[in-house]
Structures are given as structure tokens and as C-alpha cells.
Motif scaffolding. Structure first.
Motif, PDB file in Angstrom:
ATOM      1  N   LYS A 257      27.256  42.654  40.605  1.00 43.21           N
ATOM      2  CA  LYS A 257      28.146  43.715  41.070  1.00 43.21           C
ATOM      3  C   LYS A 257      27.373  44.715  41.925  1.00 43.21           C
ATOM      4  O   LYS A 257      26.177  44.945  41.723  1.00 43.21           O
TER       5      LYS A 257
ATOM      6  N   LEU B 184      29.402  38.481  50.715  1.00 37.34           N
ATOM      7  CA  LEU B 184      30.309  39.424  50.061  1.00 37.34           C
ATOM      8  C   LEU B 184      31.505  38.692  49.457  1.00 37.34           C
ATOM      9  O   LEU B 184      32.112  37.832  50.102  1.00 37.34           O
ATOM     10  N   ASN B 185      31.829  39.057  48.202  1.00 38.80           N
ATOM     11  CA  ASN B 185      32.944  38.441  47.479  1.00 38.80           C
ATOM     12  C   ASN B 185      32.969  36.918  47.667  1.00 38.80           C
ATOM     13  O   ASN B 185      33.905  36.342  48.234  1.00 38.80           O
ATOM     14  N   PRO B 186      31.939  36.255  47.174  1.00 36.03           N
ATOM     15  CA  PRO B 186      31.793  34.804  47.378  1.00 36.03           C
ATOM     16  C   PRO B 186      32.851  33.993  46.616  1.00 36.03           C
ATOM     17  O   PRO B 186      33.416  34.453  45.624  1.00 36.03           O
ATOM     18  N   SER B 187      33.057  32.770  47.104  1.00 32.71           N
ATOM     19  CA  SER B 187      33.967  31.841  46.419  1.00 32.71           C
ATOM     20  C   SER B 187      33.267  31.282  45.189  1.00 32.71           C
ATOM     21  O   SER B 187      32.043  31.399  45.037  1.00 32.71           O
ATOM     22  N   GLU B 188      34.039  30.640  44.324  1.00 33.54           N
ATOM     23  CA  GLU B 188      33.472  30.014  43.119  1.00 33.54           C
ATOM     24  C   GLU B 188      32.439  28.965  43.512  1.00 33.54           C
ATOM     25  O   GLU B 188      31.390  28.819  42.864  1.00 33.54           O
TER      26      GLU B 188
ATOM     27  N   GLU C  55      31.507  47.743  42.514  1.00 32.36           N
ATOM     28  CA  GLU C  55      32.010  46.644  41.684  1.00 32.36           C
ATOM     29  C   GLU C  55      32.328  45.370  42.464  1.00 32.36           C
ATOM     30  O   GLU C  55      32.695  44.356  41.866  1.00 32.36           O
ATOM     31  N   ASP C  56      32.215  45.387  43.817  1.00 31.67           N
ATOM     32  CA  ASP C  56      32.334  44.131  44.577  1.00 31.67           C
ATOM     33  C   ASP C  56      31.268  43.160  44.075  1.00 31.67           C
ATOM     34  O   ASP C  56      30.164  43.569  43.700  1.00 31.67           O
ATOM     35  N   ILE C  57      31.576  41.876  44.091  1.00 29.30           N
ATOM     36  CA  ILE C  57      30.581  40.856  43.728  1.00 29.30           C
ATOM     37  C   ILE C  57      29.905  40.371  45.010  1.00 29.30           C
ATOM     38  O   ILE C  57      30.578  40.062  45.997  1.00 29.30           O
ATOM     39  N   ILE C  58      28.587  40.330  45.000  1.00 23.87           N
ATOM     40  CA  ILE C  58      27.863  39.802  46.155  1.00 23.87           C
ATOM     41  C   ILE C  58      26.736  38.867  45.710  1.00 23.87           C
ATOM     42  O   ILE C  58      26.266  38.935  44.571  1.00 23.87           O
TER      43      ILE C  58
ATOM     44  N   VAL D  78      31.076  47.112  51.856  1.00 26.11           N
ATOM     45  CA  VAL D  78      31.155  46.814  50.421  1.00 26.11           C
ATOM     46  C   VAL D  78      31.627  48.051  49.660  1.00 26.11           C
ATOM     47  O   VAL D  78      31.501  49.177  50.133  1.00 26.11           O
TER      48      VAL D  78
END
Length: 570
Positions: free
Chosen positions: A14, A226-230, A212-215, A209
Motif C-alpha cells: 500500500k 500502479l494498481n496492478p492486476s492479479e 492506500e493504492d496498491i503498487i 497515486v
């Protein structure tokens, strides 16, 4: 998003977005200067207490070297010239304390940044950091502190100040990403010290960004997702696991020699700045210290270190190395690294000015004190002396004459030292590299200082971001000078090392081995990786690659060739 990977490693997590609080300062006319001066003094005192607390915390959490910067901050807040300028602004212009601080800071920063060199730009950042602390106290602004982190985060910021990193909980930080900064910025140095992944120079990262964004960050490649796929998360989890296993493999190299596939042994050593650094060197199984930057003993203080202080600082390192080599570089200040108590002249072009050996040959009182301390420490370990910034043979001979005078004095005082102490020079000026055949007859070793050799050879200020694209260790002209220096040293039977950043460059290590470099000196955290590279390549094969590389015309062609023909095959 792409930036500059300055510390290797992969993290997924995060975002904690560290945005600088907007400090809105307005100029106000005042009637009573004494009230403003009193406010200023109280908040200077408060700021000094905070800095002293940060010093103690940083000393405990990170070590002496990282803590020392706060001594410099405290001295700045006690500096009569800086504080005097603020107070004069208040008294003479009848303005509020906040505006007086801003005006004095802007003047100082403008002077430092106009000199366009790396070290002074970093000092400008320190002045800004001190100023922001003082202004926040004057305005009663509370900042979000990294010490309050409860979960694990990747820190994203415009840039991180020493105060920022000192406050953070290192067990909660997964990595750093900043919009600004370079390989020698505070963020980069701290990340490598903590062995955390770090990426700098990511344009507009703080605008793209949110908290709490996932990177995903890949410090090896300088890549931010930024906000990667599974799918991307799974891919980088595997990559991270592979990297962690590889780090464990590197740890298994502790205790082994640095020997190439075809049996050529080299020495992997470290660059240090303070006695505290030696613990990290030993932890990473360093084979010696190839550069002890003695100038750190002279900085962040208000007077010259005594002979006894220097002797103790050198002796403790020599003893801990237990017979492994310790190369102490004599004082390398002046010009870009100012010592206020020496009242050195301001210079238009400090990198070409009154510095290093030039200063020492002029101020023999300072030089002799240091040489006495180094010689005395040589009775306790494998100490060697190295003179920096040598540009002609007369400088070397004068330095050696002074060394002989000091030896004679110590003998007459019955003080023990190593009579056969090795004496070498840094090869960091093109004239010295070109005449290295002459110098090799009069010294015991060379150590190539690539940071300056590159900028002098290419006429590129390594601290100027506008032309940073021209500064490259892969430039064929620089590589030719390095090869010439190594060959000329070997013809006279002396060993040749390298203590510039290029010595730890994973792409260049094979090329330097092929050129015949005997000693690689780098940051402690890079040493085991360097050993792994050496053990997985053949010097004979690299010699052939060197011949090809030296026929290429540009740094880009050289790097592309290394990537394709060497790095991808190790």
C-alpha cells in the motif's frame, strides 16, 4: 511508470503518500522587532531540541553516519552567519520572523544551487529541511510523521528529507519512491543502507497515486506499477521470491574468495566514511577498505579534529579489519566541500579549485597532523595512505617529502609506525591517467576515482541534472583511460584498484575484470553481489569483450553491447 532504480529489490504494498504541508508565508510589517526576535529565539530552541532528539533516535536505529547529519542541522541553527542574517532581516526591514527566515533561506539556497555541483545541492536540501522545521514551529504547524505508521507501506513523496527518514519505523517501510533525487540523494543513500528497494525520478508520481493504492515497485528495473492486476501481482510475487532466494545465495558466499571461473583472484573492498561503517563491511564479508573518506572527521564540527581524535578513528578500523587492507584517503575538502572554520575562499569553479592535495600542500600544518595520525594507526593494522586530486608529478613528490618529514619526527619521538607503509594516489584527473606510466614508478598503488574522472574527462558536472544524460561511466573515452591506467600500473608491478561508483556497477564489473582491475571498492551492501558476478565470469572471455567495447563510439552502444553479450549470459 519508470524512474531510476537506486536500491535493488521488489516490494508490493500500500502507498503512504507523504505530501509536504503547504506553508503559506506572508510578509508582515512589524512595529516591535524585539517581540519577533524573541519568537525566533524560542522556536530556534524548540527546533534544536527536536533535532537533538532525532540525532539520538537515528543513532540508535541507523548508526553514527546517518545520525551525523543532524549535528550539521543543529550547527546550522547555531550558526551566527545564518541566524544573524535572519535577525538582521527582522531588525533592519521590520518584518515578521517567518518572512525573515524565508528570505535568508532563499538567499542561501540560491547561492548553493547556482554552484551546480552534487555535494552543494545536497547541502541546499539540508538548509531547506532546517528552514521548514523552523517555519513549522513558528507557525504552529503539526506534520504527519512517518513514526506513526502502524501498517507496512511503500513511502511515496516528492522527496524525503533526513528528518523524514529519521522518524520512520523501519520495520513498517517496504520501500521508497520519489519524484526527485538521484543516486547520491539522501533517499537513495538511506535506502541502500537499510537494504530497501528505492526508485527516484518518477515524474508526477505524487499526482498519480493516493493513500492506500496498491503498487508494485521493482528497484532493480526502476519500474512502478500502479494498481496492478492479479496476474501482475502473482508475477512479481514470484520475481520477489526469486530475488529473496538469490540474496540468500549471496549470503552463502561469505567466507569465500573472490575468484573468477578461470582462477583469477581479485579483492572486493568497501568505501567507508566513519569508524561505525566498518561493522557493515565485516557483516558483508568485505576483504578490506579501499577508501576511507577521512574528510568526514573534519565535517559537521566547528574546529579541526585533533591528531588524537584522528588516530583513534583510524586505529579502531585498522584493528577491526585484523590485517585486511585499509586505504585512508588524505583530506579531500575545499572547493565543493566547505569547512566554515577554515575560511576557504569562494570559487567560481570549485571542482577545479583549491581542494584536496592542493589545500594540504599549502596548509602543511593540517596535512602533517593527519599524516602523523595515519602513520601511528599503521602500527595496528594493514594501513595504506592515498593522496587525492593529484594532477602532476611535483604534487606527488611534495606530498611524499612531507610524509618523510613526518616519519622522521615520529622516529625521533620513538613512536611506532609501519616503516614500509604503502603510498598510492587516486587517479581521477585525465592528466594523471595519461601519465600513469610516469606515476606508476613512484607509488605503490593506484585507485581510480571514476566519479571525478568521468566529469573531468567529459566536461560534465555530475550534479547538474540538465546535462546528466552526458555523464556516463560507459563512455569509451573513460573506459580507455581506465584500461590505460591499469596497464601502466601493472607494467611497473603495482596493484590497481577502483573506488568510484563504477566499481560497484554490476554491468561494468565484468569489463573491469577483463581490463585487469585488482581491487573493487564499493558500498558494503554491493560487495557480495560483486563477488557473485566475479565467480560467474571468466577473465579471459572478458578480455575479448573489452577489445570489442573499446572500438564502439558511444556510451549507448557500449551499454547495449554489455546488456546483450555479457549481462544476459551471466
Amino acid at each position: 511508470m519508470k524512474g531510476i532504480g537506486v536500491s535493488p529489490g521488489i516490494s508490493i504494498g500500500k502507498v503512504f503518500l507523504k505530501k509536504e504541508v503547504n506553508i503559506d508565508i506572508k510578509k508582515k510589517d512589524i512595529d516591535n522587532a524585539e517581540i519577533e526576535l524573541d519568537r525566533l529565539d524560542k522556536n530556534i530552541g524548540k527546533s534544536i531540541k527536536e533535532i537533538e532528539s532525532l540525532y539520538e533516535h537515528t543513532l540508535k536505529e541507523f548508526g553514527q553516519k546517518e545520525a551525523e547529519i543532524f549535528n550539521a542541522h543543529r550547527l546550522m541553527l547555531e550558526d551566527p552567519e545564518f541566524i544573524g542574517r535572519i535577525k538582521n532581516n527582522i531588525k533592519e526591514e521590520k518584518i515578521n520572523a517567518e518572512w525573515a527566515v524565508k528570505k535568508a533561506t532563499d538567499e542561501y539556497v540560491k547561492i548553493l544551487e547556482s554552484l551546480d555541483n552534487e555535494y552543494l545541492k545536497e547541502r541546499a536540501a539540508d538548509v531547506k529541511d532546517i528552514s521548514i522545521r523552523l517555519l513549522k514551529n513558528l507557525l504552529g504547524i503539526k506534520d504527519v510523521e512517518l513514526s506513526s505508521l502502524e501498517d507496512e507501506y511503500i513511502i511515496v513523496s516528492d522527496d524525503l528529507t533526513p528528518s523524514d527518514t529519521a522518524q520512520m519505523r523501519k520495520d513498517k517501510v517496504l520501500g521508497f519512491i520519489t519524484e526527485f533525487g538521484g543516486r547520491t540523494s539522501h533517499t537513495s543513500i538511506m535506502a541502500r543502507t537499510l537494504e530497501l528497494p528505492a526508485i527516484v525520478g518518477v515524474k508526477d508520481i505524487t499526482k498519480k497515486v493516493g493513500n492506500e493504492d496498491i503498487i508494485i515497485m521493482d528497484g532493480n528495473e526502476g519500474l512502478v506499477i500502479l494498481n496492478p492486476s492479479e496476474e501482475e501481482i502473482n508475477k512479481y510475487k514470484e520475481k520477489k521470491n526469486s530475488y529473496e532466494k538469490f540474496k540468500e545465495e549471496l549470503n552463502n558466499l561469505k567466507g569465500e574468495k573472490s575468484i573468477s571461473k578461470d582462477g583469477v583472484k581479485v579483492e572486493i573492498a568497501a568505501n567507508i566514511g566513519t569508524p561505525k561503517d566498518i561493522d557493515k563491511v565485516l557483516e558483508h564479508d568485505g576483504e578490506g577498505v579501499g577508501l576511507y573518506r577521512s574528510e568526514f572527521l573534519y565535517m559537521d564540527r566547528d574546529k579541526l579534529p585533533t591528531e588524537e581524535e584522528q588516530f583513534e578513528a583510524y586505529k579502531v578500523v585498522a584493528e577491526k579489519l585484523d590485517g585486511k587492507p585499509l586505504v585512508i584517503r588524505t583530506l579531500d575538502v575545499g572547493g565543493d566541500k566547505d569547512l566554515p572554520y577554515l575560511n576557504l575562499p569562494e570559487e567560481m569553479n570549485p571542482f577545479l579549485g583549491y581542494r584536496a592535495i592542493r589545500l594540504c600542500l599549502d596548509r602543511t600544518d593540517i596535512f602533517k597532523t593527519q599524516l602523523r595520525a595515519i602513520l601511528r594507526s599503521s602500527a595496528y593494522g594493514n594501513v595504506k595512505i592515498m593522496f587525492p586530486m593529484i594532477s602532476n608529478i611535483d604534487e606527488l613528490r611534495k606530498a611524499k617529502d612531507i610524509l618523510e618529514e613526518v616519519k622522521s619526527e615520529l622516529r625521533s619521538e620513538n613512536v611506532k609506525f609501519n616503516e614500509d607503509i604503502e603510498v598510492g594516489i587516486m587517479v581521477e584527473i585525465p592528466s594523471t591517467a595519461i601519465q600513469s606510466d610516469i606515476f606508476a614508478k613512484e607509488v605503490d598503488f593506484f585507485s581510480i576515482g571514476t566519479n571525478d574522472l568521468i566529469q573531468y574527462t567529459l566536461a560534465v558536472d555530475r550534479g547538474n541534472q540538465d546535462i546528466s544524460y552526458l555523464y556516463s561511466q560507459y563512455h569509451p573515452a573513460v573506459l580507455r583511460l581506465i584500461k590505460m591506467t591499469i596497464e601502466n600500473g601493472h607494467k611497473e608491478g603495482i596493484w590497481v584498484g577502483m573506488c568510484g561508483e563504477a566499481a560497484g556497477d554490476e554491468k561494468l564489473i565484468p569489463i573491469l575484470l577483463g581490463m585487469g582491475l585488482d581491487e573493487f571498492s564499493m558500498s558494503a551492501s554491493s560487495m557480495l553481489m560483486a563477488r557473485w558476478i566475479i565467480k560467474n565470469i571468466s577473465k579471459t572471455e572478458m578480455e575479448e569483450k573489452v577489445e570489442k567495447i573499446l572500438t564502439l563510439g558511444s556510451p549507448q552502444e557500449v551499454e547495449k553491447y554489455i546488456d546483450k553479450e555479457i549481462t544476459s549470459k551471466i
